[in-house]
Write an enzyme that holds these catalytic residues in place. Sequence first.
Site, PDB file in Angstrom:
ATOM      1  N   GLU A 299      -5.733   4.685  11.972  1.00 54.13           N
ATOM      2  CA  GLU A 299      -5.995   5.354  10.980  1.00 54.13           C
ATOM      3  C   GLU A 299      -5.817   6.684  11.190  1.00 54.13           C
ATOM      4  OE1 GLU A 299     -10.429   5.525  11.971  1.00 54.13           O
ATOM      5  OE2 GLU A 299     -10.531   7.024  11.251  1.00 54.13           O
ATOM      6  N   GLY A 300      -4.955   7.624   9.809  1.00 57.75           N
ATOM      7  CA  GLY A 300      -4.249   8.792  10.408  1.00 57.75           C
ATOM      8  C   GLY A 300      -5.581   9.801   9.645  1.00 57.75           C
ATOM      9  N   GLY A 301      -4.810  10.945   9.947  1.00 57.68           N
ATOM     10  CA  GLY A 301      -5.671  12.277   8.908  1.00 57.68           C
ATOM     11  C   GLY A 301      -6.424  11.498   8.366  1.00 57.68           C
ATOM     12  N   PHE A 302      -5.508  11.412   6.981  1.00 55.61           N
ATOM     13  CA  PHE A 302      -6.687  10.628   5.342  1.00 55.61           C
ATOM     14  C   PHE A 302      -6.549   9.682   5.370  1.00 55.61           C
ATOM     15  CE2 PHE A 302      -4.165  14.869   5.415  1.00 55.61           C
ATOM     16  CZ  PHE A 302      -4.143  15.529   4.744  1.00 55.61           C
ATOM     17  N   GLY A 303      -6.033   8.924   6.099  1.00 55.19           N
ATOM     18  CA  GLY A 303      -7.136   7.463   5.468  1.00 55.19           C
ATOM     19  C   GLY A 303      -6.864   6.804   6.707  1.00 55.19           C
TER      20      GLY A 303
ATOM     21  N   LYS B  50      -2.201   2.857   2.231  1.00 58.82           N
ATOM     22  CA  LYS B  50      -3.084   3.031   2.548  1.00 58.82           C
ATOM     23  C   LYS B  50      -4.210   4.030   1.382  1.00 58.82           C
ATOM     24  CE  LYS B  50      -1.672   7.485   5.231  1.00 58.82           C
ATOM     25  NZ  LYS B  50      -0.886   8.488   5.623  1.00 58.82           N
TER      26      LYS B  50
ATOM     27  N   LEU C  68      -3.408  -0.879  10.190  1.00 57.81           N
ATOM     28  CA  LEU C  68      -2.468  -0.409  11.063  1.00 57.81           C
ATOM     29  C   LEU C  68      -3.037   1.051  12.177  1.00 57.81           C
ATOM     30  CD1 LEU C  68       0.289  -0.854   8.798  1.00 57.81           C
ATOM     31  CD2 LEU C  68       0.400  -2.049  10.243  1.00 57.81           C
TER      32      LEU C  68
ATOM     33  N   VAL D 263      -4.976   2.732   7.156  1.00 57.53           N
ATOM     34  CA  VAL D 263      -3.403   2.014   7.395  1.00 57.53           C
ATOM     35  C   VAL D 263      -4.246   0.414   6.928  1.00 57.53           C
ATOM     36  CG1 VAL D 263      -1.017   1.875   6.396  1.00 57.53           C
ATOM     37  CG2 VAL D 263      -2.639   4.130   7.047  1.00 57.53           C
TER      38      VAL D 263
ATOM     39  N   ASP E 263       4.917  17.589   6.619  1.00 62.84           N
ATOM     40  CA  ASP E 263       4.262  16.830   7.832  1.00 62.84           C
ATOM     41  C   ASP E 263       5.284  15.858   8.746  1.00 62.84           C
ATOM     42  OD1 ASP E 263       2.846  16.610   9.392  1.00 62.84           O
ATOM     43  OD2 ASP E 263       1.307  14.594   8.780  1.00 62.84           O
TER      44      ASP E 263
HETATM   45  N1  ATP Z   1       3.991   1.376   6.029  1.00 60.27           N
HETATM   46  C1  ATP Z   1       4.269   1.816   6.714  1.00 60.27           C
HETATM   47  N2  ATP Z   1       4.683   0.321   7.307  1.00 60.27           N
HETATM   48  C2  ATP Z   1       4.305  -0.287   8.141  1.00 60.27           C
HETATM   49  N3  ATP Z   1       3.503   0.738   9.225  1.00 60.27           N
HETATM   50  C3  ATP Z   1       2.643   1.992   8.486  1.00 60.27           C
HETATM   51  C4  ATP Z   1       3.022   2.646   7.347  1.00 60.27           C
HETATM   52  N4  ATP Z   1       2.318   3.464   6.644  1.00 60.27           N
HETATM   53  C5  ATP Z   1       1.242   4.121   8.089  1.00 60.27           C
HETATM   54  N5  ATP Z   1       1.620   2.772   8.417  1.00 60.27           N
HETATM   55  C6  ATP Z   1       1.471   2.706  10.372  1.00 60.27           C
HETATM   56  O1  ATP Z   1      -0.502   3.342  10.062  1.00 60.27           O
HETATM   57  C7  ATP Z   1      -1.136   3.828  11.026  1.00 60.27           C
HETATM   58  C8  ATP Z   1      -1.350   4.874  10.212  1.00 60.27           C
HETATM   59  O2  ATP Z   1      -0.687   5.854   9.287  1.00 60.27           O
HETATM   60  P1  ATP Z   1      -0.689   7.106   9.186  1.00 60.27           P
HETATM   61  O3  ATP Z   1       0.493   7.331   8.303  1.00 60.27           O
HETATM   62  O4  ATP Z   1      -1.705   6.910   7.975  1.00 60.27           O
HETATM   63  O5  ATP Z   1      -1.122   7.877  10.317  1.00 60.27           O
HETATM   64  P2  ATP Z   1      -1.057   8.874  11.106  1.00 60.27           P
HETATM   65  O6  ATP Z   1       0.631   8.980  10.675  1.00 60.27           O
HETATM   66  O7  ATP Z   1      -0.877   8.244  12.511  1.00 60.27           O
HETATM   67  O8  ATP Z   1      -1.715  10.257  10.965  1.00 60.27           O
HETATM   68  P3  ATP Z   1      -1.437  11.187   9.612  1.00 60.27           P
HETATM   69  O9  ATP Z   1      -2.263   9.769   7.958  1.00 60.27           O
HETATM   70  O10 ATP Z   1      -2.717  12.156  10.095  1.00 60.27           O
HETATM   71  O11 ATP Z   1      -0.080  11.584   9.402  1.00 60.27           O
HETATM   72  C9  ATP Z   1       0.395   4.458  11.510  1.00 60.27           C
HETATM   73  O12 ATP Z   1       0.436   3.430  12.989  1.00 60.27           O
HETATM   74  C10 ATP Z   1       1.441   3.952  11.127  1.00 60.27           C
HETATM   75  O13 ATP Z   1       2.773   4.076  11.549  1.00 60.27           O
END
Ligand code: ATP
Length: 614
Positions: free
Chosen positions: A333-337, A353, A331, A339, A450
């Site tokens: 990649e965020g700062g912490f991994g 995640k 889905l 998804v 956050d």
């Molecule tokens: N529960 C979820 N359901 C659907 N999509 C999700 C869910 N959690 C995360 N995502 C999607 O996965 C992707 C990565 O999410 P993540 O939260 O790791 O990254 P981020 O918010 O972009 O960065 P960070 O981790 O730095 O906060 C994003 O596009 C987010 O919308």
Amino acid sequence: MPSAMESSNNSSLMPSRILIVYDATRDRSNREFMRTIHNIRMQGAIVHSGDTITVLGVLHRVLHPMGYQMGVAPENFLGATHRRAMEEEVSKKVDLYVGMLQYSAEECEGDGVDIEVKITAGTPIRKVVVQEVATANATWVILDRHLRKELRFYLKNIHCKVALILDNFSLQILRPYYIDKEMEYIEDKQFYSLSKTVPLPPVSDNENNEQSVSIVSYHGSMTSLEISDLATSISLSSFKSNANEYSLSSQDESGSNPKQDESGNFAKGEIKYYVSPPMMLKHRRKPSRQRSSDVPVLCIACGLKTQVDSMRYSYSELQLATNDFSSDNLLGEGGFGHVYKGKFKDGQLIAAKVRKEASTQGFTEFHSEVFVLSVARHKNIVMLLGYCCKENLNILVYEYICNKSLEWHLFDNTEHVLEWHRRHAIAIGTAKGLRFLHEECRGSPIIHRDTRPSNILLTHDFVPMLGDFGLAKWKTDENEIQTRILGTLGYLAPEYAENGIVSVRTDVYSFGIILIQLISGRKVITCTREGQQPSLRQWALPLIETLALHELVDPRLGESYSTHELYHMARTAYLCVQTNPEMRPSMAEVLRLLEGENDHFHQLTEQFIPHYSK
Ligand SMILES: Nc1ncnc2c1ncn2[C@@H]1O[C@H](COP(=O)(O)OP(=O)(O)OP(=O)(O)O)[C@@H](O)[C@H]1O
């Protein structure tokens, strides 16, 4: 009439044992076990967390090696071949029952209840049952319908509570209390028994999911060699650790005591029973799981639902759900991994995640985070379904939210402008989620740390769900916590960005920035050819102070916004992003402000002095 014994037993918080008694010579089915145990659970008063259900099958006939059925009277088992035939039959039955009870064991595990199977070869059934009830010190005895012809005998000779399984597998409570009277003496008899705890499917590669094989009891004194042979064939270690040995004198039906002679045959004498006391089976407990077939719909538009289920997943379960964490399922990649989207066998969609920094995060810390998040259940908070730990890989499993993030709808969706009424509703829903974390949830305050549009996920009904609790902190005392500065520039409150001081008011600040974004449709920092523009806050505050709200509002909205709501949102944002955290409202106050509650406005308006009126 309930007796004194009833109340004393009911008030006890000690785990109890519930015996469900079957004639094991008859064939049984998965469905029969499933429905019966389900009905027992639903009955409410019979089984409680910490209890053990023992499914007791009494085998009174076994197949002779020559192919005919024989009764299991001691005199039929004097030869080693006969005895082995009986042992094999009992062992087979135990495994058969264990297999058929797997589903029920999983169901019961959610209630904190273990299921154990015990097969006892002996005759007559009624005496075996009475003796087993006494040995187990059962609180309830649930008799299968095929045992009803002896009901009077059972009611007379069993002193605990009694119920009967009816033909449709529902329960008829025959006696919901103990009887407090001297039992008629029924002489102890010698039976051969084998027990096993019904194991759950493996949940994690590293974690203990010990299978308890606990009891072997036999009529006649067995030589130590025989005992260990028997136990080894199942599990020697669990035999040793779980079994308590009792020596009893016992008699056979003729009133004499059988004892094994040198040739291995039974003769009269001392009998050893190996009995597993109820408490000793309580060694396998996973975090409890809740189940409900009546779960609320998460998104009315696409019918998305979340089944609240296990808190711990095995790696293989997640591999299966995410197609081995394939890139197609990524889905983002965020700062912490990374998804990954996934789907469990029961249809539940998940976002798994996989945390990059797992190796630097201690197991205890990870667990405490999981437990913090597991209590944060609210309609505007993405639900943490569970977690998985494998070596130094930590994976958090969230419910999947179906309609992207606020970030995407506000900034990246070139086809549709996010309408004003949705923006307003998203502001209110997000504020409710934060208020819950800060003030209402068990163990609050939880500080999100956050909060920003990419962490606000949306359903197709545009219900906002606050997610990504990777940085969330459980504030355990009244003091502000000083911590590493993590989070996203542009949303960080000054006291946090500069000194690492975190409090609920740092979340309020971030929320204020989001309000400005909802109003203006602008990113926090905009870079142009001429260089970096002033920050969103620097740009917005003077406009709010001068009430130049038409300049603040997203031009893509045209005239399609409510002036009244815009005014409330702008005012609230102004208060939220105050430099001094003391001057920021709490999330409960934020909600009242957004919803335009007058009293609060009067109090807080003093702080809101538009520039032009100074
Ligand atoms: N529960 C979820 N359901 C659907 N999509 C999700 C869910 N959690 C995360 N995502 C999607 O996965 C992707 C990565 O999410 P993540 O939260 O790791 O990254 P981020 O918010 O972009 O960065 P960070 O981790 O730095 O906060 C994003 O596009 C987010 O919308």
